[in-house]
Design a protein around this motif. Structure first.
Motif, PDB file in Angstrom:
ATOM      1  N   HIS A   1      41.489  33.710  35.583  1.00  0.00           N
ATOM      2  CA  HIS A   1      42.622  33.490  34.681  1.00  0.00           C
ATOM      3  C   HIS A   1      43.630  34.638  34.809  1.00  0.00           C
ATOM      4  O   HIS A   1      44.808  34.416  35.061  1.00  0.00           O
ATOM      5  CB  HIS A   1      42.122  33.368  33.246  1.00  0.00           C
ATOM      6  CG  HIS A   1      43.216  33.084  32.264  1.00  0.00           C
ATOM      7  ND1 HIS A   1      43.759  31.832  32.099  1.00  0.00           N
ATOM      8  CD2 HIS A   1      43.875  33.901  31.393  1.00  0.00           C
ATOM      9  CE1 HIS A   1      44.715  31.891  31.176  1.00  0.00           C
ATOM     10  NE2 HIS A   1      44.801  33.130  30.729  1.00  0.00           N
ATOM     11  N   CYS A   2      43.161  35.883  34.648  1.00  0.00           N
ATOM     12  CA  CYS A   2      44.110  37.018  34.666  1.00  0.00           C
ATOM     13  C   CYS A   2      43.989  37.842  35.941  1.00  0.00           C
ATOM     14  O   CYS A   2      44.805  38.739  36.176  1.00  0.00           O
ATOM     15  CB  CYS A   2      43.907  37.910  33.440  1.00  0.00           C
ATOM     16  SG  CYS A   2      42.451  38.968  33.512  1.00  0.00           S
TER      17      CYS A   2
ATOM     18  N   GLN B   1      39.243  41.549  29.361  1.00  0.00           N
ATOM     19  CA  GLN B   1      40.698  41.725  29.275  1.00  0.00           C
ATOM     20  C   GLN B   1      41.381  40.514  28.628  1.00  0.00           C
ATOM     21  O   GLN B   1      42.309  40.670  27.849  1.00  0.00           O
ATOM     22  CB  GLN B   1      41.254  41.959  30.682  1.00  0.00           C
ATOM     23  CG  GLN B   1      42.727  42.278  30.745  1.00  0.00           C
ATOM     24  CD  GLN B   1      43.091  43.011  32.014  1.00  0.00           C
ATOM     25  OE1 GLN B   1      43.129  44.231  32.049  1.00  0.00           O
ATOM     26  NE2 GLN B   1      43.329  42.237  33.065  1.00  0.00           N
ATOM     27  N   CYS B   2      40.916  39.281  28.976  1.00  0.00           N
ATOM     28  CA  CYS B   2      41.596  38.086  28.458  1.00  0.00           C
ATOM     29  C   CYS B   2      40.646  37.106  27.775  1.00  0.00           C
ATOM     30  O   CYS B   2      41.108  36.132  27.171  1.00  0.00           O
ATOM     31  CB  CYS B   2      42.368  37.386  29.572  1.00  0.00           C
ATOM     32  SG  CYS B   2      41.325  36.454  30.714  1.00  0.00           S
TER      33      CYS B   2
END
Ligand SMILES: [Zn+2]
Length: 190
Positions: free
Chosen positions: A43-44, A21-22
């Motif tokens: 992180h996300c 995703q990131c």
């Protein structure tokens, strides 16, 4: 598929290094209120769950013969298999079984009832085979098959089959033919 060097196919990954995703590196940990390790993005916040994959296929019958395909792909290149493959998103198991039968053998079939449900926990898969009646002798194997042909039931190449799920499904089919009982078979392959 031909790849450079000695790799001829990519095994399915069992862990994930980066967040899809990131793009940040993932951590392997038990998320809050969960009970097993997951690949988690700090992180996300994405949790990358992995769940069993479903393989769908058919037992295509034409005049007391069964349709088998010889694999043109790894694993088990050159071995014989019932037409089957991974279920795609947004399709039903029945649609997937028909699609795989068309892609691998180019066979026109009418789907029958669900015949085998086979758990394979060692590789995190569930295999499901439907009975199918072949409507035309004409076959048109796709790029994943070296060839596709019909076998008399006493000529099945048992020593040259690709997977234990194919072996179990064909064995169950012969037993059902003998007994006249075509109930769904459930089996767990350890
Ligand atoms: Zn992320």
């Amino acid at each position: 598929m031909t790849l450079p060097g000695t790799l001829h196919y990519f095994p399915a990954p069992t862990t994930q290094a980066f967040c899809s995703q990131c793009g940040n590196p993932l951590s392997r940990l038990v998320p809050p209120e969960d009970n097993r390790e997951r690949d988690v993005c700090n992180h996300c916040g994405a949790v990358h769950y992995r769940n069993p994959l479903i393989v769908v296929g058919t037992v295509p019958i034409w005049n007391d013969q069964v349709l088998l395909c010889r694999r043109a792909i790894e694993p088990r290149y050159g071995k014989w298999t019932l037409p089957a493959g991974f279920m795609e998103l947004a399709e039903t198991t029945a649609q997937g079984a028909l699609r795989e039968t068309d892609e691998e053998a180019g066979a026109d079939v009418t789907l029958g009832s669900l015949f085998t449900v086979l758990d394979v926990p060692r590789v995190n898969q569930v295999h499901m085979y439907f009975l199918a009646t072949v409507n035309s002798e004409r076959l048109d194997p796709g790029p994943e098959s070296l060839e596709a042909r019909f076998f008399n039931l006493d000529e099945i190449p048992w020593e040259e089959l690709s997977f234990r799920t194919v072996f179990h499904t064909l064995q169950a089919y012969l037993q059902s033919r003998a007994s006249g009982q075509f109930a769904t078979h459930y089996h767990s392959i350890e």
